[in-house]
Design a protein around this motif. Structure first.
Motif, PDB file in Angstrom:
ATOM      1  N   ASP A 173      -4.797 114.164  27.922  1.00  0.00           N
ATOM      2  CA  ASP A 173      -3.798 114.234  26.856  1.00  0.00           C
ATOM      3  C   ASP A 173      -2.425 114.112  27.506  1.00  0.00           C
ATOM      4  OD1 ASP A 173      -1.952 114.900  24.931  1.00  0.00           O
ATOM      5  OD2 ASP A 173      -2.965 116.732  24.268  1.00  0.00           O
ATOM      6  N   GLY A 174      -1.832 112.917  27.369  1.00  0.00           N
ATOM      7  CA  GLY A 174      -0.485 112.701  27.899  1.00  0.00           C
ATOM      8  C   GLY A 174       0.517 112.491  26.778  1.00  0.00           C
ATOM      9  N   GLY A 175       0.196 113.055  25.594  1.00  0.00           N
ATOM     10  CA  GLY A 175       1.051 112.852  24.428  1.00  0.00           C
ATOM     11  C   GLY A 175       0.569 111.662  23.606  1.00  0.00           C
ATOM     12  N   TYR A 176       1.216 111.422  22.489  1.00  0.00           N
ATOM     13  CA  TYR A 176       0.815 110.326  21.606  1.00  0.00           C
ATOM     14  C   TYR A 176       0.979 108.982  22.299  1.00  0.00           C
ATOM     15  CZ  TYR A 176      -0.146 112.844  17.319  1.00  0.00           C
ATOM     16  OH  TYR A 176      -0.741 113.647  16.377  1.00  0.00           O
ATOM     17  N   GLY A 177       0.005 108.100  22.092  1.00  0.00           N
ATOM     18  CA  GLY A 177       0.069 106.756  22.653  1.00  0.00           C
ATOM     19  C   GLY A 177       0.640 105.771  21.655  1.00  0.00           C
ATOM     20  N   ASP A 178       0.738 104.530  22.083  1.00  0.00           N
ATOM     21  CA  ASP A 178       1.226 103.447  21.232  1.00  0.00           C
ATOM     22  C   ASP A 178       0.015 102.731  20.645  1.00  0.00           C
ATOM     23  OD1 ASP A 178       2.862 101.504  20.086  1.00  0.00           O
ATOM     24  OD2 ASP A 178       4.157 101.385  21.852  1.00  0.00           O
ATOM     25  N   ASN A 179       0.246 101.835  19.671  1.00  0.00           N
ATOM     26  CA  ASN A 179      -0.877 101.014  19.214  1.00  0.00           C
ATOM     27  C   ASN A 179      -0.568  99.526  19.371  1.00  0.00           C
ATOM     28  OD1 ASN A 179       0.891 100.577  17.144  1.00  0.00           O
ATOM     29  ND2 ASN A 179      -0.285 101.683  15.590  1.00  0.00           N
ATOM     30  N   VAL A 180       0.367  99.234  20.297  1.00  0.00           N
ATOM     31  CA  VAL A 180       0.676  97.843  20.650  1.00  0.00           C
ATOM     32  C   VAL A 180       0.235  97.631  22.092  1.00  0.00           C
ATOM     33  CG1 VAL A 180       2.481  96.088  20.865  1.00  0.00           C
ATOM     34  CG2 VAL A 180       2.672  97.866  19.102  1.00  0.00           C
ATOM     35  N   PRO A 181      -0.653  96.647  22.350  1.00  0.00           N
ATOM     36  CA  PRO A 181      -1.144  96.442  23.709  1.00  0.00           C
ATOM     37  C   PRO A 181      -0.105  95.787  24.610  1.00  0.00           C
ATOM     38  CG  PRO A 181      -2.016  94.749  22.268  1.00  0.00           C
ATOM     39  CD  PRO A 181      -1.225  95.684  21.394  1.00  0.00           C
ATOM     40  N   SER A 182      -0.450  95.621  25.872  1.00  0.00           N
ATOM     41  CA  SER A 182       0.486  95.012  26.832  1.00  0.00           C
ATOM     42  C   SER A 182       0.654  93.520  26.574  1.00  0.00           C
ATOM     43  CB  SER A 182      -0.038  95.225  28.266  1.00  0.00           C
ATOM     44  OG  SER A 182      -1.258  94.535  28.442  1.00  0.00           O
ATOM     45  N   THR A 183       1.771  92.994  27.039  1.00  0.00           N
ATOM     46  CA  THR A 183       1.988  91.548  27.043  1.00  0.00           C
ATOM     47  C   THR A 183       1.273  90.964  28.259  1.00  0.00           C
ATOM     48  OG1 THR A 183       4.090  91.627  25.864  1.00  0.00           O
ATOM     49  CG2 THR A 183       3.774  89.763  27.342  1.00  0.00           C
ATOM     50  N   VAL A 184       0.519  89.879  28.044  1.00  0.00           N
ATOM     51  CA  VAL A 184      -0.267  89.277  29.131  1.00  0.00           C
ATOM     52  C   VAL A 184       0.397  87.986  29.592  1.00  0.00           C
ATOM     53  CG1 VAL A 184      -2.527  88.369  29.816  1.00  0.00           C
ATOM     54  CG2 VAL A 184      -2.387  90.247  28.153  1.00  0.00           C
ATOM     55  N   ILE A 185       0.624  87.889  30.916  1.00  0.00           N
ATOM     56  CA  ILE A 185       1.297  86.730  31.498  1.00  0.00           C
ATOM     57  C   ILE A 185       0.409  86.098  32.551  1.00  0.00           C
ATOM     58  CG2 ILE A 185       3.365  85.938  32.733  1.00  0.00           C
ATOM     59  CD1 ILE A 185       4.222  89.019  31.488  1.00  0.00           C
ATOM     60  N   ASP A 186       0.126  84.812  32.389  1.00  0.00           N
ATOM     61  CA  ASP A 186      -0.705  84.082  33.347  1.00  0.00           C
ATOM     62  C   ASP A 186       0.188  83.527  34.451  1.00  0.00           C
ATOM     63  OD1 ASP A 186      -2.468  82.541  34.758  1.00  0.00           O
ATOM     64  OD2 ASP A 186      -3.168  81.361  33.043  1.00  0.00           O
ATOM     65  N   CYS A 187      -0.025  84.028  35.670  1.00  0.00           N
ATOM     66  CA  CYS A 187       0.780  83.584  36.813  1.00  0.00           C
ATOM     67  C   CYS A 187      -0.013  82.663  37.741  1.00  0.00           C
ATOM     68  CB  CYS A 187       1.289  84.793  37.598  1.00  0.00           C
ATOM     69  SG  CYS A 187       2.419  85.817  36.669  1.00  0.00           S
ATOM     70  N   THR A 188      -1.134  82.135  37.259  1.00  0.00           N
ATOM     71  CA  THR A 188      -1.948  81.250  38.105  1.00  0.00           C
ATOM     72  C   THR A 188      -1.610  79.776  37.856  1.00  0.00           C
ATOM     73  OG1 THR A 188      -3.771  81.088  36.497  1.00  0.00           O
ATOM     74  CG2 THR A 188      -3.843  82.914  38.070  1.00  0.00           C
ATOM     75  N   VAL A 189      -0.641  79.533  36.980  1.00  0.00           N
ATOM     76  CA  VAL A 189      -0.186  78.167  36.702  1.00  0.00           C
ATOM     77  C   VAL A 189       1.194  77.968  37.325  1.00  0.00           C
ATOM     78  CG1 VAL A 189      -1.568  77.792  34.638  1.00  0.00           C
ATOM     79  CG2 VAL A 189       0.594  78.997  34.428  1.00  0.00           C
ATOM     80  N   ASP A 190       1.679  76.728  37.359  1.00  0.00           N
ATOM     81  CA  ASP A 190       2.961  76.438  38.031  1.00  0.00           C
ATOM     82  C   ASP A 190       4.107  77.273  37.474  1.00  0.00           C
ATOM     83  OD1 ASP A 190       1.740  74.683  39.706  1.00  0.00           O
ATOM     84  OD2 ASP A 190       2.233  72.900  38.532  1.00  0.00           O
ATOM     85  N   LEU A 191       4.192  77.328  36.152  1.00  0.00           N
ATOM     86  CA  LEU A 191       5.206  78.166  35.517  1.00  0.00           C
ATOM     87  C   LEU A 191       4.503  79.274  34.752  1.00  0.00           C
ATOM     88  CD1 LEU A 191       7.836  75.637  34.115  1.00  0.00           C
ATOM     89  CD2 LEU A 191       8.214  77.374  35.870  1.00  0.00           C
ATOM     90  N   PRO A 192       4.740  80.544  35.102  1.00  0.00           N
ATOM     91  CA  PRO A 192       4.066  81.639  34.395  1.00  0.00           C
ATOM     92  C   PRO A 192       4.235  81.508  32.884  1.00  0.00           C
ATOM     93  CG  PRO A 192       5.234  82.497  36.307  1.00  0.00           C
ATOM     94  CD  PRO A 192       5.617  81.045  36.185  1.00  0.00           C
ATOM     95  N   VAL A 193       3.149  81.789  32.163  1.00  0.00           N
ATOM     96  CA  VAL A 193       3.177  81.608  30.712  1.00  0.00           C
ATOM     97  C   VAL A 193       2.608  82.848  30.021  1.00  0.00           C
ATOM     98  CG1 VAL A 193       0.941  80.401  30.757  1.00  0.00           C
ATOM     99  CG2 VAL A 193       2.465  80.077  28.808  1.00  0.00           C
ATOM    100  N   ILE A 194       3.252  83.248  28.915  1.00  0.00           N
ATOM    101  CA  ILE A 194       2.775  84.393  28.126  1.00  0.00           C
ATOM    102  C   ILE A 194       1.589  83.931  27.291  1.00  0.00           C
ATOM    103  CG2 ILE A 194       3.339  85.983  26.239  1.00  0.00           C
ATOM    104  CD1 ILE A 194       6.254  85.944  27.276  1.00  0.00           C
ATOM    105  N   ILE A 195       0.436  84.583  27.483  1.00  0.00           N
ATOM    106  CA  ILE A 195      -0.729  84.197  26.677  1.00  0.00           C
ATOM    107  C   ILE A 195      -1.044  85.233  25.599  1.00  0.00           C
ATOM    108  CG2 ILE A 195      -1.747  82.691  28.426  1.00  0.00           C
ATOM    109  CD1 ILE A 195      -3.609  84.909  29.235  1.00  0.00           C
ATOM    110  N   ARG A 196      -0.392  86.390  25.656  1.00  0.00           N
ATOM    111  CA  ARG A 196      -0.451  87.341  24.538  1.00  0.00           C
ATOM    112  C   ARG A 196       0.851  88.124  24.518  1.00  0.00           C
ATOM    113  NH1 ARG A 196      -4.637  92.229  24.695  1.00  0.00           N
ATOM    114  NH2 ARG A 196      -3.034  93.167  26.023  1.00  0.00           N
TER     115      ARG A 196
END
Length: 204
Positions: A173-196
């Protein structure tokens, strides 16, 4: 087991209980800077398989990532990265982001499958980072959050404990959590791209 930890000053005696569960191959639910996470020590294949079975996914095909304590810890599990990617990580971590990077041989094979990449998080939450630092291994990261049913139990640790009591060995129990997940960034391509796009705005 439900234990209370405070981010400003996590109690060492309580952290020891968490570490004991993880070292024994147990499963914990823990706070992050986004949603509550379900995890285990990534080196314990039985615990990882139990979580994958619960989430109804195959480990190597899943999008489960893992939590590192800081940037130097992260580099233990990834292939060398470019200066551009390093600067991106440095500007945004700790933070509510998952970075997809090329995995090195330290990442257990059952995570990689054919994809040879790994998702890594360094949350802006002192509780879970301190646990990972003392454990010495990353912790698996998959959320209690369900995109189809955003309901109260995903943010209230006491309700999470009730729901997952038969599955998780320990809930923090670390207090109330959020209900929005993390932003996902693909760094395996030439220019990093947000995929979520989730919580957090990427500082480029």
């Amino acid at each position: 087991m439900l234990i209370k930890l405070y981010e400003e000053n996590p109690n060492q005696r309580e952290i020891e209980k968490v570490l004991e569960v993880l070292r024994d191959g147990g499963i914990i639910i823990y706070p992050t800077d986004t949603v509550y996470g379900i995890g285990c020590d990534i080196t314990n294949v039985k615990a990882v398989e139990k979580i994958a079975h619960y989430k109804k996914v195959q480990i190597e095909k899943s999008n489960m990532s893992f939590i590192c304590s800081d940037l130097s810890h992260l580099s233990d599990y990834t292939k060398p990265i470019s200066n551009t990617v390093f600067k991106l990580l440095k500007r945004n971590l700790p933070g509510p982001f998952t970075f997809i990077l090329e995995a090195n041989s330290n990442v257990p094979k059952y995570f990689k499958g054919k994809k040879k990449t790994v998702g890594i998080r360094v949350p802006d939450n002192n509780i879970i980072r301190e646990i990972v630092r003392q454990l010495g291994n990353p912790i698996l990261s998959t959320s209690v959050y369900d995109e189809d049913t955003v309901i109260e139990y995903t943010t209230d640790p006491e309700l999470i404990h009730e729901k997952f009591d038969d599955f998780a060995d320990l809930v923090i129990d670390g207090g109330y959590g959020d209900n929005v997940p993390s932003t996902v960034i693909d760094c395996t391509v030439d220019l990093p791209v947000i995929i979520r796009q989730g919580k957090g705005i990427v500082q480029e």
